[in-house]
Scaffold this motif. Structure first.
Motif, short mmCIF file in Angstrom:
data_model
loop_
_atom_site.label_atom_id
_atom_site.label_comp_id
_atom_site.label_asym_id
_atom_site.label_seq_id
_atom_site.Cartn_x
_atom_site.Cartn_y
_atom_site.Cartn_z
N THR A 25 39.61 22.73 -13.86
CA THR A 25 38.73 20.85 -14.56
C THR A 25 37.25 21.66 -14.87
N LEU A 26 36.32 22.43 -14.61
CA LEU A 26 35.32 23.35 -14.36
C LEU A 26 35.28 24.11 -15.13
N THR A 27 36.77 24.90 -15.36
CA THR A 27 36.81 26.37 -16.02
C THR A 27 37.80 26.39 -17.60
N ASP A 28 37.02 27.29 -18.49
CA ASP A 28 38.12 27.55 -19.19
C ASP A 28 39.32 28.14 -18.97
N ASP A 29 40.33 28.72 -20.00
CA ASP A 29 41.23 30.09 -19.50
C ASP A 29 40.90 30.74 -19.15
N ALA A 30 39.51 31.43 -19.84
CA ALA A 30 39.84 32.71 -19.46
C ALA A 30 38.18 32.59 -18.02
N GLY A 31 37.97 31.49 -17.09
CA GLY A 31 37.13 31.50 -15.84
C GLY A 31 36.61 30.83 -15.67
N VAL A 32 35.36 31.02 -17.45
CA VAL A 32 33.97 31.28 -17.21
C VAL A 32 34.19 29.20 -17.97
N LEU A 33 32.32 29.20 -16.45
CA LEU A 33 32.55 27.49 -16.44
C LEU A 33 32.18 26.61 -18.11
N ASP A 34 32.66 26.34 -17.55
CA ASP A 34 32.79 24.81 -19.18
C ASP A 34 31.44 24.61 -19.56
N ASN A 80 29.65 22.88 -21.78
CA ASN A 80 29.07 21.19 -21.50
C ASN A 80 30.33 20.52 -21.36
N TYR A 81 31.50 20.62 -20.42
CA TYR A 81 32.09 19.59 -19.66
C TYR A 81 30.61 19.63 -18.24
N ASN A 137 41.71 12.43 -13.62
CA ASN A 137 41.75 13.28 -14.84
C ASN A 137 40.00 12.89 -14.56
N GLY A 138 39.48 14.15 -14.40
CA GLY A 138 38.02 14.55 -14.95
C GLY A 138 37.91 14.39 -15.95
N ARG A 139 38.50 15.07 -17.32
CA ARG A 139 37.64 15.09 -18.41
C ARG A 139 37.71 13.51 -18.94
N GLU A 140 38.71 12.76 -18.59
CA GLU A 140 38.36 11.14 -18.65
C GLU A 140 36.68 11.15 -18.96
N LYS A 141 36.14 10.16 -20.50
CA LYS A 141 35.00 10.00 -20.16
C LYS A 141 34.36 9.16 -19.69
N ASN A 142 33.42 9.18 -18.45
CA ASN A 142 32.73 8.24 -18.50
C ASN A 142 33.38 7.77 -16.91
N VAL A 143 34.33 9.37 -16.41
CA VAL A 143 35.43 8.21 -15.41
C VAL A 143 34.90 7.58 -14.40
#
Ligand code: GLU
Length: 378
Positions: free
Chosen positions: A17-26, A28-29, A234-240
Protein backbone atom coordinates in the motif's frame (compact mmCIF):
# COMPACT_ATOMS: atom_id res chain seq x y z
CA UNK A 1 -19.35 -5.72 27.21
CA UNK A 2 -16.10 -4.08 28.20
CA UNK A 3 -14.21 -3.18 25.06
CA UNK A 4 -10.90 -1.55 24.31
CA UNK A 5 -10.68 2.22 24.54
CA UNK A 6 -12.83 3.65 21.76
CA UNK A 7 -10.61 6.62 21.18
CA UNK A 8 -7.45 4.52 20.83
CA UNK A 9 -6.76 3.17 17.36
CA UNK A 10 -4.03 1.02 15.87
CA UNK A 11 -3.57 1.35 12.12
CA UNK A 12 -1.38 -1.14 10.28
CA UNK A 13 -0.37 -0.33 6.75
CA UNK A 14 1.35 -2.81 4.48
CA UNK A 15 4.30 -2.47 2.14
CA UNK A 16 2.24 -2.86 -1.03
CA UNK A 17 0.00 0.00 0.00
CA UNK A 18 2.89 2.34 0.75
CA UNK A 19 5.18 1.70 -2.18
CA UNK A 20 4.93 1.67 -5.94
CA UNK A 21 6.04 -1.19 -8.18
CA UNK A 22 9.66 -0.11 -7.96
CA UNK A 23 9.59 -0.14 -4.16
CA UNK A 24 9.71 3.63 -3.90
CA UNK A 25 7.48 5.25 -1.29
CA UNK A 26 4.34 6.65 -2.88
CA UNK A 27 4.47 10.22 -1.62
CA UNK A 28 1.03 11.17 -2.85
CA UNK A 29 -0.56 8.29 -1.05
CA UNK A 30 1.45 8.97 2.08
CA UNK A 31 0.42 12.62 2.07
CA UNK A 32 -3.20 11.63 2.06
CA UNK A 33 -2.73 8.83 4.55
CA UNK A 34 -0.85 10.95 7.11
CA UNK A 35 -3.52 13.65 6.76
CA UNK A 36 -6.17 11.10 7.69
CA UNK A 37 -4.21 10.00 10.75
CA UNK A 38 -3.48 13.58 11.80
CA UNK A 39 -7.15 14.48 11.53
CA UNK A 40 -8.07 11.58 13.78
CA UNK A 41 -5.41 12.60 16.29
CA UNK A 42 -6.56 16.22 16.24
CA UNK A 43 -10.13 15.11 16.85
CA UNK A 44 -9.12 13.36 20.08
CA UNK A 45 -8.12 9.88 18.97
CA UNK A 46 -4.95 8.26 20.24
CA UNK A 47 -3.39 6.77 17.16
CA UNK A 48 -0.65 4.16 16.80
CA UNK A 49 0.70 3.50 13.34
CA UNK A 50 2.28 0.14 12.61
CA UNK A 51 4.07 0.69 9.34
CA UNK A 52 5.76 -1.87 7.15
CA UNK A 53 7.85 -0.93 4.18
CA UNK A 54 11.36 -0.74 5.62
CA UNK A 55 12.77 -3.76 3.83
CA UNK A 56 11.23 -2.90 0.47
CA UNK A 57 12.22 0.76 0.59
CA UNK A 58 15.75 -0.17 1.68
CA UNK A 59 16.03 -2.67 -1.16
CA UNK A 60 15.02 -0.03 -3.68
CA UNK A 61 17.54 2.46 -2.30
CA UNK A 62 20.35 -0.12 -2.33
CA UNK A 63 19.41 -1.37 -5.78
CA UNK A 64 18.66 -4.86 -4.49
CA UNK A 65 16.20 -6.68 -6.76
CA UNK A 66 15.90 -9.83 -4.69
CA UNK A 67 17.33 -10.32 -1.22
CA UNK A 68 19.72 -13.24 -1.12
CA UNK A 69 20.19 -13.62 2.61
CA UNK A 70 18.76 -12.68 5.96
CA UNK A 71 21.54 -10.20 6.55
CA UNK A 72 20.89 -8.49 3.25
CA UNK A 73 17.24 -8.04 4.18
CA UNK A 74 18.26 -6.81 7.64
CA UNK A 75 20.62 -4.29 6.07
CA UNK A 76 17.84 -3.19 3.73
CA UNK A 77 15.54 -2.74 6.73
CA UNK A 78 18.16 -0.60 8.47
CA UNK A 79 18.37 1.69 5.44
CA UNK A 80 14.65 1.68 4.70
CA UNK A 81 13.49 2.33 8.25
CA UNK A 82 15.39 5.62 8.29
CA UNK A 83 13.89 6.66 4.97
CA UNK A 84 10.44 5.68 6.13
CA UNK A 85 10.63 7.67 9.35
CA UNK A 86 12.14 10.59 7.50
CA UNK A 87 9.15 10.93 5.21
CA UNK A 88 6.63 10.32 8.00
CA UNK A 89 8.34 12.98 10.08
CA UNK A 90 8.22 15.45 7.25
CA UNK A 91 4.58 14.79 6.38
CA UNK A 92 3.30 14.73 9.94
CA UNK A 93 5.17 17.93 10.72
CA UNK A 94 3.10 19.75 8.13
CA UNK A 95 0.04 18.46 10.00
CA UNK A 96 1.40 19.68 13.33
CA UNK A 97 1.93 16.21 14.68
CA UNK A 98 5.04 14.92 16.41
CA UNK A 99 5.93 11.30 15.78
CA UNK A 100 7.99 8.73 17.66
CA UNK A 101 9.73 5.64 16.36
CA UNK A 102 9.42 2.35 18.25
CA UNK A 103 11.10 -0.82 17.00
CA UNK A 104 10.11 -4.04 18.70
CA UNK A 105 10.80 -7.75 18.58
CA UNK A 106 8.41 -10.42 19.85
CA UNK A 107 10.72 -11.12 22.76
CA UNK A 108 9.92 -7.65 24.09
CA UNK A 109 6.38 -8.83 24.78
CA UNK A 110 7.58 -11.86 26.69
CA UNK A 111 9.98 -10.11 29.03
CA UNK A 112 7.77 -8.44 31.56
CA UNK A 113 9.92 -5.42 32.25
CA UNK A 114 10.37 -4.65 28.55
CA UNK A 115 6.65 -5.15 27.96
CA UNK A 116 5.88 -2.67 30.71
CA UNK A 117 8.46 -0.19 29.47
CA UNK A 118 6.98 -0.32 25.98
CA UNK A 119 3.50 0.22 27.33
CA UNK A 120 4.49 3.03 29.66
CA UNK A 121 6.29 4.75 26.82
CA UNK A 122 3.25 4.45 24.57
CA UNK A 123 0.92 5.81 27.24
CA UNK A 124 3.22 8.74 27.81
CA UNK A 125 3.31 9.43 24.08
CA UNK A 126 -0.51 9.42 24.01
CA UNK A 127 -0.55 11.98 26.80
CA UNK A 128 1.80 14.13 24.77
CA UNK A 129 -0.34 13.75 21.62
CA UNK A 130 2.46 12.04 19.74
CA UNK A 131 1.77 9.41 17.07
CA UNK A 132 4.05 6.43 17.69
CA UNK A 133 5.17 4.63 14.53
CA UNK A 134 6.02 1.02 15.19
CA UNK A 135 7.81 -1.58 13.14
CA UNK A 136 9.55 -4.82 13.87
CA UNK A 137 13.21 -4.31 14.68
CA UNK A 138 14.17 -6.35 11.63
CA UNK A 139 17.86 -5.64 11.93
CA UNK A 140 18.27 -7.64 15.12
CA UNK A 141 15.25 -9.88 14.76
CA UNK A 142 16.21 -13.53 14.52
CA UNK A 143 13.86 -16.45 14.07
CA UNK A 144 13.24 -17.20 17.74
CA UNK A 145 12.47 -13.64 18.80
CA UNK A 146 10.51 -12.23 15.91
CA UNK A 147 6.87 -11.44 15.28
CA UNK A 148 7.31 -12.65 11.75
CA UNK A 149 4.88 -10.26 10.19
CA UNK A 150 3.48 -6.87 11.02
CA UNK A 151 -0.11 -8.16 11.15
CA UNK A 152 0.83 -10.11 14.23
CA UNK A 153 2.85 -7.20 15.59
CA UNK A 154 -0.12 -4.82 15.13
CA UNK A 155 -2.47 -7.25 16.87
CA UNK A 156 -0.08 -7.56 19.82
CA UNK A 157 0.27 -3.79 20.01
CA UNK A 158 -3.53 -3.46 20.03
CA UNK A 159 -3.61 -5.61 23.15
CA UNK A 160 -0.62 -3.87 24.67
CA UNK A 161 -2.33 -0.47 24.64
CA UNK A 162 -5.89 -1.82 24.92
CA UNK A 163 -6.96 -0.09 21.71
CA UNK A 164 -10.61 -0.26 20.72
CA UNK A 165 -10.04 -0.65 17.01
CA UNK A 166 -7.40 -2.20 14.80
CA UNK A 167 -7.29 -1.44 11.09
CA UNK A 168 -5.42 -3.62 8.62
CA UNK A 169 -4.98 -1.43 5.57
CA UNK A 170 -3.81 -3.33 2.55
CA UNK A 171 -4.32 -3.56 -1.18
CA UNK A 172 -7.40 -5.78 -0.89
CA UNK A 173 -10.98 -4.74 -0.12
CA UNK A 174 -11.44 -7.22 2.69
CA UNK A 175 -12.14 -10.89 3.04
CA UNK A 176 -14.17 -12.45 0.22
CA UNK A 177 -16.26 -15.54 -0.29
CA UNK A 178 -14.63 -18.07 -2.57
CA UNK A 179 -16.17 -19.40 -5.69
CA UNK A 180 -13.81 -22.06 -6.89
CA UNK A 181 -10.56 -20.32 -7.57
CA UNK A 182 -12.28 -16.94 -7.95
CA UNK A 183 -13.12 -14.39 -5.31
CA UNK A 184 -16.80 -14.02 -4.51
CA UNK A 185 -18.65 -11.37 -2.52
CA UNK A 186 -16.91 -9.30 0.09
CA UNK A 187 -17.77 -10.46 3.59
CA UNK A 188 -19.01 -7.52 5.64
CA UNK A 189 -19.13 -8.91 9.14
CA UNK A 190 -17.46 -11.76 10.96
CA UNK A 191 -18.52 -12.34 14.53
CA UNK A 192 -16.63 -15.56 15.01
CA UNK A 193 -13.40 -16.77 13.45
CA UNK A 194 -14.20 -20.35 12.53
CA UNK A 195 -12.07 -22.83 10.54
CA UNK A 196 -14.29 -21.94 7.54
CA UNK A 197 -13.30 -18.31 7.87
CA UNK A 198 -9.64 -19.29 7.99
CA UNK A 199 -10.18 -21.37 4.87
CA UNK A 200 -11.43 -18.33 3.01
CA UNK A 201 -7.97 -16.83 3.30
CA UNK A 202 -6.53 -19.36 0.90
CA UNK A 203 -2.80 -19.45 0.57
CA UNK A 204 -2.34 -16.03 -0.94
CA UNK A 205 0.76 -14.26 0.25
CA UNK A 206 1.36 -10.86 -1.22
CA UNK A 207 4.58 -9.80 -2.81
CA UNK A 208 7.06 -7.82 -0.69
CA UNK A 209 5.30 -8.26 2.59
CA UNK A 210 5.43 -11.19 4.92
CA UNK A 211 1.75 -11.28 5.64
CA UNK A 212 -1.31 -12.15 3.62
CA UNK A 213 -4.97 -12.71 4.37
CA UNK A 214 -4.24 -15.54 6.76
CA UNK A 215 -1.97 -13.44 9.00
CA UNK A 216 -4.62 -10.71 9.04
CA UNK A 217 -7.30 -13.13 10.17
CA UNK A 218 -4.95 -14.47 12.82
CA UNK A 219 -4.23 -10.90 13.87
CA UNK A 220 -7.98 -10.23 13.97
CA UNK A 221 -8.39 -13.22 16.25
CA UNK A 222 -5.82 -11.91 18.72
CA UNK A 223 -7.20 -8.38 18.65
CA UNK A 224 -10.90 -9.33 18.90
CA UNK A 225 -10.17 -11.68 21.79
CA UNK A 226 -8.57 -8.71 23.52
CA UNK A 227 -11.73 -6.64 23.03
CA UNK A 228 -10.95 -4.68 19.84
CA UNK A 229 -12.98 -4.26 16.68
CA UNK A 230 -10.84 -5.23 13.71
CA UNK A 231 -11.21 -4.18 10.09
CA UNK A 232 -9.48 -5.37 6.95
CA UNK A 233 -9.89 -2.70 4.30
CA UNK A 234 -8.34 -1.22 1.24
CA UNK A 235 -5.90 1.48 2.28
CA UNK A 236 -6.43 3.28 -1.03
CA UNK A 237 -10.12 3.82 -0.35
CA UNK A 238 -10.72 7.52 0.15
CA UNK A 239 -10.82 8.66 3.78
CA UNK A 240 -11.18 5.02 4.72
CA UNK A 241 -10.50 5.30 8.46
CA UNK A 242 -13.00 8.01 9.30
CA UNK A 243 -15.63 6.47 7.08
CA UNK A 244 -15.33 3.12 8.83
CA UNK A 245 -15.47 4.84 12.21
CA UNK A 246 -18.63 6.59 10.99
CA UNK A 247 -20.16 3.18 10.39
CA UNK A 248 -19.89 3.01 6.62
CA UNK A 249 -19.88 -0.46 5.14
CA UNK A 250 -16.29 -0.80 3.95
CA UNK A 251 -13.98 -3.81 4.23
CA UNK A 252 -14.51 -6.73 6.58
CA UNK A 253 -15.40 -6.08 10.20
CA UNK A 254 -14.47 -8.58 12.93
CA UNK A 255 -16.35 -7.96 16.17
CA UNK A 256 -14.77 -8.14 19.64
CA UNK A 257 -14.86 -11.52 21.35
CA UNK A 258 -14.12 -10.54 24.87
CA UNK A 259 -16.67 -10.58 27.66
CA UNK A 260 -17.08 -7.82 30.22
CA UNK A 261 -13.48 -7.61 31.37
CA UNK A 262 -10.65 -6.92 29.07
CA UNK A 263 -8.24 -9.77 28.94
CA UNK A 264 -5.22 -8.15 30.52
CA UNK A 265 -7.09 -6.87 33.52
CA UNK A 266 -8.70 -10.24 33.89
CA UNK A 267 -5.28 -11.82 33.82
CA UNK A 268 -4.11 -9.43 36.51
CA UNK A 269 -7.22 -9.84 38.63
CA UNK A 270 -7.29 -13.60 38.43
CA UNK A 271 -3.58 -14.09 38.90
CA UNK A 272 -2.75 -16.28 41.82
CA UNK A 273 0.93 -15.43 41.54
CA UNK A 274 0.88 -12.47 43.88
CA UNK A 275 4.37 -11.40 44.81
CA UNK A 276 3.53 -9.05 47.64
CA UNK A 277 1.13 -6.34 48.61
CA UNK A 278 0.76 -2.62 49.08
CA UNK A 279 -1.18 -1.08 51.96
CA UNK A 280 -2.98 2.14 51.11
CA UNK A 281 -4.51 4.85 53.30
CA UNK A 282 -8.19 5.80 53.39
CA UNK A 283 -7.77 8.57 50.81
CA UNK A 284 -6.22 6.23 48.25
CA UNK A 285 -8.77 3.55 49.14
CA UNK A 286 -11.70 5.77 48.24
CA UNK A 287 -9.92 7.24 45.21
CA UNK A 288 -9.38 3.74 43.82
CA UNK A 289 -12.85 2.48 44.62
CA UNK A 290 -14.74 5.55 43.50
CA UNK A 291 -12.99 6.58 40.35
CA UNK A 292 -10.74 5.07 37.74
CA UNK A 293 -7.54 6.40 39.26
CA UNK A 294 -3.95 5.24 39.22
CA UNK A 295 -2.33 4.33 42.51
CA UNK A 296 0.12 7.04 43.56
CA UNK A 297 2.88 6.87 46.15
CA UNK A 298 1.25 9.56 48.27
CA UNK A 299 -1.48 7.14 49.37
CA UNK A 300 0.78 4.19 50.17
CA UNK A 301 1.63 3.42 53.77
CA UNK A 302 3.63 0.26 53.30
CA UNK A 303 4.88 -2.54 51.06
CA UNK A 304 4.86 -6.19 52.09
CA UNK A 305 6.97 -8.87 50.41
CA UNK A 306 9.96 -8.89 48.12
CA UNK A 307 8.42 -7.99 44.77
CA UNK A 308 10.14 -6.45 41.77
CA UNK A 309 8.98 -3.86 39.26
CA UNK A 310 6.60 -5.60 36.85
CA UNK A 311 5.28 -8.08 39.43
CA UNK A 312 1.62 -8.42 40.30
CA UNK A 313 0.81 -7.25 43.79
CA UNK A 314 -2.32 -7.04 45.89
CA UNK A 315 -3.55 -3.66 47.10
CA UNK A 316 -5.12 -3.65 50.55
CA UNK A 317 -6.76 -0.94 52.62
CA UNK A 318 -6.11 -0.18 56.27
CA UNK A 319 -8.79 -2.69 57.30
CA UNK A 320 -6.79 -5.41 55.57
CA UNK A 321 -9.32 -5.88 52.76
CA UNK A 322 -7.84 -6.62 49.37
CA UNK A 323 -9.35 -4.01 47.08
CA UNK A 324 -7.31 -4.41 43.91
CA UNK A 325 -4.48 -6.12 42.11
CA UNK A 326 -2.08 -4.51 39.75
CA UNK A 327 1.20 -4.56 37.88
CA UNK A 328 3.55 -2.49 39.93
CA UNK A 329 6.07 -0.06 38.42
CA UNK A 330 8.57 -0.24 41.31
CA UNK A 331 10.16 -2.84 43.56
CA UNK A 332 9.20 -3.24 47.22
CA UNK A 333 12.51 -1.66 48.25
CA UNK A 334 11.89 1.37 46.06
CA UNK A 335 8.32 1.76 47.29
CA UNK A 336 9.57 1.78 50.89
CA UNK A 337 11.50 4.92 49.93
CA UNK A 338 8.71 6.47 47.83
CA UNK A 339 5.68 5.84 50.04
CA UNK A 340 3.80 8.94 51.10
CA UNK A 341 5.77 11.09 48.71
CA UNK A 342 4.73 13.22 45.73
CA UNK A 343 6.00 11.91 42.40
CA UNK A 344 7.63 15.27 41.76
CA UNK A 345 10.30 14.21 44.28
CA UNK A 346 10.94 10.78 42.73
CA UNK A 347 14.04 11.82 40.74
CA UNK A 348 15.76 13.07 43.93
CA UNK A 349 15.05 9.83 45.74
CA UNK A 350 15.54 7.35 42.92
CA UNK A 351 18.25 9.06 40.93
CA UNK A 352 16.13 8.65 37.78
CA UNK A 353 12.84 10.00 36.51
CA UNK A 354 10.62 6.91 36.92
CA UNK A 355 6.87 6.67 36.37
CA UNK A 356 4.65 9.05 38.32
CA UNK A 357 2.28 6.19 39.16
CA UNK A 358 3.08 3.23 41.40
CA UNK A 359 0.39 1.27 39.51
CA UNK A 360 -1.10 2.81 36.38
CA UNK A 361 -4.90 2.56 36.28
CA UNK A 362 -4.71 0.58 33.05
CA UNK A 363 -2.78 -2.08 34.95
CA UNK A 364 -5.07 -2.07 37.94
CA UNK A 365 -7.92 -4.49 38.51
CA UNK A 366 -10.25 -3.10 41.16
CA UNK A 367 -12.51 -5.69 42.72
CA UNK A 368 -15.56 -3.71 43.73
CA UNK A 369 -15.44 -1.40 40.75
CA UNK A 370 -15.27 -4.38 38.45
CA UNK A 371 -18.36 -5.87 40.07
CA UNK A 372 -20.26 -2.67 39.49
CA UNK A 373 -19.08 -2.50 35.92
CA UNK A 374 -20.12 -6.07 35.46
CA UNK A 375 -23.65 -5.36 36.64
CA UNK A 376 -23.88 -2.22 34.55
CA UNK A 377 -22.65 -3.91 31.46
CA UNK A 378 -24.53 -7.14 31.46
N1 GLU B 1 8.96 -5.27 9.07
C1 GLU B 1 8.86 -5.44 7.65
C2 GLU B 1 9.25 -4.16 6.92
O1 GLU B 1 9.21 -3.10 7.48
C3 GLU B 1 7.47 -5.77 7.20
C4 GLU B 1 6.91 -7.05 7.71
C5 GLU B 1 5.57 -7.38 7.04
O2 GLU B 1 5.43 -7.10 5.85
O3 GLU B 1 4.69 -7.89 7.68
O4 GLU B 1 9.60 -4.22 5.77
Amino acid sequence: MKLGSTKRLVVKVGTNTLTDDAGVLDTNYLKDFTKQLAKLAHSGHEVVLVSSGAVRVGMARLGIKRVKSLRESQAAAAVGQGLLIDIYNHLFQTENITIAQILLVADDFRARSRYLNARNTLYTLFEKKVIPIINENDTISAEEIKFGDNDNLAAQVTGLVNAGTLFFLSDVDGLHERQGSKLGERIRLIDKITPEVLNLAGKSVSTHSRGGMITKIEGARIATEGGAHTYIANGREKNVLQRILDGEDIGTHFTPQTTWRDSRKRWIGMSSAINGSLIVDDGANSALMGRKKSLLAAGIVGAVGQFQAGDIVAVSNLKGEEIARGLVNYSAAEIEKLKGIHSRLFPQILGYQGNPEIIHRDNLFIFRHQKETNQDDE
